[in-house]
Write an enzyme that holds these catalytic residues in place. Structure first.
Site, short mmCIF file in Angstrom:
data_model
loop_
_atom_site.label_atom_id
_atom_site.label_comp_id
_atom_site.label_asym_id
_atom_site.label_seq_id
_atom_site.Cartn_x
_atom_site.Cartn_y
_atom_site.Cartn_z
N GLU A 109 1.60 -0.06 -4.85
CA GLU A 109 0.75 1.08 -5.17
C GLU A 109 1.59 2.34 -4.96
OE1 GLU A 109 -3.02 3.75 -3.66
OE2 GLU A 109 -1.88 2.51 -2.28
N ASP A 111 0.82 -1.21 0.00
CA ASP A 111 0.00 0.00 0.00
C ASP A 111 0.86 1.26 0.00
OD1 ASP A 111 -2.60 1.47 0.50
OD2 ASP A 111 -1.51 2.01 2.32
N ASP A 128 -2.22 4.57 -11.67
CA ASP A 128 -3.34 5.47 -11.38
C ASP A 128 -3.70 6.31 -12.60
OD1 ASP A 128 -3.67 4.58 -8.82
OD2 ASP A 128 -2.68 6.27 -7.85
N ASP A 129 -2.69 6.65 -13.42
CA ASP A 129 -2.95 7.48 -14.59
C ASP A 129 -3.95 6.83 -15.53
OD1 ASP A 129 -1.12 9.29 -13.63
OD2 ASP A 129 0.05 9.41 -15.46
N HIS A 155 4.65 5.42 -1.81
CA HIS A 155 5.16 6.79 -1.86
C HIS A 155 5.25 7.42 -0.47
CE1 HIS A 155 0.75 6.78 -2.70
NE2 HIS A 155 0.75 7.69 -1.74
N HIS A 197 -10.95 0.19 -4.45
CA HIS A 197 -11.48 0.63 -3.15
C HIS A 197 -11.22 2.11 -2.92
CE1 HIS A 197 -7.24 0.11 -1.96
NE2 HIS A 197 -7.53 0.96 -1.00
#
Length: 611
Positions: free
Chosen positions: A296, A259, A321-322, A262, A389
């Site tokens: 992620e 998770d 994510d992009d 970053h 989610h």
């Protein structure tokens, strides 16, 4: 070196605790009878002791400085919750039946993300098992379970866990998770577990009391960062690397999803992610079964997945994510928050070609340049989705795409993901158009934390509910979880059934057509036809070739195209009645002898193949 309690058999158990700043440690056995057993400290700050006459399931604390009881930071089970004692677990007692399991290569995975507490009415690991055959029938071959590390109470997304080694008791604990993985492997389903190494939750986080696990050198959205690179970080790194191996070895998991990496800060010469990757690679080699780490990250940084030989961390894959943001904005028109960086069809085309949209491009939302080049990376190193989610649950009302876009657009969105050259992920229920929201919920016992969570949600969405007149649902209320449970029976009815069958057909094509099975960015062409708002996607592998037109316009459009040579047969048309559409004018076969004019239905997709 194993940490925590390690049951050795013959009523003998090793206890190991890393606490370099503590002057005295004893194991405090509390059940079935009370005892205190002093531990001995080594030069690295680890406290050790072998205890005899101890049975599996014995409850214990560590007593610090002769007065303070603390649960084991590496507790394998917390049967009385985050504030109770830890429990000795005999992992050898479970009888596995997955000896023939060979795993599923990452590039072949179709991932299905689920939350144990809302996937079924029962909300347990065991209750997931009867649904595995239908997921396999759909075409899913890997489930990704949201975090199950012990959290406060019975209701939580799992990202507030405070015991990274303990399996949530309300879900079924250690044996419940093992039973689920065992059943999945016997039926041909891989299992991925979501783990959190960037923070611990606010309630029951007794790691703070040991003085070494966190650092104020860096700040995260949750407060002080986990200490991966300052003084006393060696034991912290060992704690989390061992946690990776703990899940893979003791629970036979196929992969871990890491998770929000970053928010993991490590400026040492060897990044903690690289150390984790090395440990997993060594385990895979020892056991002859490949295990994976999937990160992620919102950094768009390919160092995460590049080999360590060229300065990368060696993680197997990461989320894009992009891709989600580009697709979401095109189908919904939303442009609030980070969505303001997206919205053009050309950005989606770039995501097909390069996985990221921002590859060191200026980001208006961030007000800076963002991302780096993906050249040389494999398509199978990126996981893409249209819902997950975060993207559903972090909306004020937890609304899914089924409440935001048309039925036709739901099919179009499904095709956009499943026709991509990346590893696809579905979010539970999207395959039949689930209408229940996925809301944010907790079950804390500390009144101050409950108040803080409620106020935090209201502050986060103040602009939204001021405009709409609605407030965020109370995250502490049990009704908030109940509203988030799947309506599984919907999949058998009307358009919901048609959508389920459409997903199934797309996944069948992905498995059977070499051009779609082949995850190679060099064998792909993605072009935009403007102003019609059509994305033209061509993929190939040797003699297999597919042409896909995705019409993102809410109007029927005409396109003119010159086809590559070959005999083109229609494989799938979302506008046909079979898939709940209104009918299509597109021919079953296309000729390459002359220029073609095609009429594409609103928000539709059509796939032709020359196999």
């Amino acid at each position: 070196m194993h940490i925590g309690s390690q049951y050795l058999g013959d009523r003998t158990c090793n206890f190991t605790l890393w606490a370099p700043l503590v002057g005295e440690v004893a194991v405090h056995l509390v059940a079935p009878e009370e005892k205190f057993i002093p531990l001995q400290k080594d030069e690295r700050g680890y406290w050790h002791g072998k205890v005899s006459n101890i049975e599996p399931n014995t409850l214990y604390f560590y007593q610090l400085e002769g007065q303070t009881d603390r649960a084991d930071p590496a507790s394998h089970s917390q049967p009385e919750g985050v504030h109770g004692p830890s429990q000795v677990i005999d992992h050898s007692a479970f009888k596995w039946n997955d000896d023939q399991w060979q795993g599923i290569p990452l590039e072949k995975m179709v991932i299905y993300e689920l939350h144990v507490g809302t996937f079924t009415k029962e909300g347990t690991f065991e209750a997931v098992i009867p649904r595995i055959p239908e997921l396999l029938e759909l075409g899913v071959n890997a489930i990704e379970i949201m975090p199950v590390a012990q959290f406060p109470g019975e209701r939580n997304w799992g990202y507030d866990g405070t015991f990274p080694y303990a399996v949530q008791n309300s879900y079924g604990g250690v044996n419940g998770l093992k039973q689920l993985v065992n059943a999945c492997h016997q039926q041909g389903m891989a299992v991925i577990l979501d783990v959190v190494y960037n923070h611990l939750g606010p309630e029951g986080n007794y790691l703070w009391g040991f003085g070494t696990y966190f650092t104020d050198h860096y700040k995260t959205p949750w407060g002080s960062a986990v200490n991966f690179d300052t003084a006393y970080s060696d034991g912290v790194r060992h704690y989390f690397v061992q946690n990776v191996l703990y899940w893979l070895e003791n629970f036979h998991l196929d992969a871990l999803r890491l998770d929000a990496i970053h928010a993991i800060y490590d400026f040492g010469a060897k990044h903690i992610l690289a150390e984790m990757a090395d440990a997993v690679a060594q385990l895979s080699q020892q056991q002859g079964l490949k295990r994976y780490l999937i990160a992620e990250s919102d950094l768009n940084d390919t160092r995460i997945i590049r080999p360590q030989t060229v300065g990368g961390y060696g993680i197997d894959a990461q989320w894009s994510d992009d891709f989600h943001h580009a697709l979401h904005t095109v189908v919904t028109g939303e442009n609030i928050g980070y969505y303001q960086d997206f919205g053009s069809l050309e950005q989606l085309a770039k995501a097909y070609r390069h996985a990221f949209v921002y590859t060191w491009d200026y980001s208006p939302h961030r007000r800076r340049y963002h991302g780096n080049d993906t050249s040389g990376c494999l398509a199978s190193q990126f996981v893409v989705c249209s819902q997950n989610h975060d993207q559903v649950g972090n909306r004020m009302l937890g609304d899914r795409l089924s409440s935001l876009i048309s039925f036709a657009a739901l099919k179009l969105t499904a095709a956009a993901v499943l026709l991509s050259p990346y590893v696809p992920m579905l979010f539970m229920g999207e395959e039949y158009g689930e209408t229940a929201p996925f809301l944010y919920f907790v079950s804390h016992s500390d009144p101050n934390i409950i108040k803080g969570v409620r106020e935090g949600r209201k502050a986060e969405f103040s602009a939204f509910f001021d405009a709409s007149g609605q407030e965020p649902p109370d995250p502490q209320a049990v009704e908030t979880l109940e509203r988030s449970r799947l309506n599984w029976e919907m999949r058998h009815e009307g358009k919901n059934r048609a959508l389920w069958l459409f997903y199934q057909k797309l996944l069948q094509l992905r498995r059977e057509i070499p051009a779609l099975t082949n995850l190679d960015l060099n064998d792909l062409e993605a072009l935009v036809i403007e102003p019609e708002k059509v994305l033209s996607l061509r993929r190939w592998c040797e003699n297999s070739q597919v042409l896909c037109w995705l019409n993102f316009s809410q109007q029927a459009v005409e396109i003119t195209t010159n086809l590559p040579s070959g005999s083109w047969q229609k494989l799938l048309d979302s506008a046909e009645p079979t898939w709940g559409g209104r009918g299509s004018q597109l021919p079953e076969k296309l000729s390459t002898e002359e220029q073609q004019t095609l009429v594409l239905n609103p928000e539709s997709v059509v796939v032709y193949s020359n196999d």
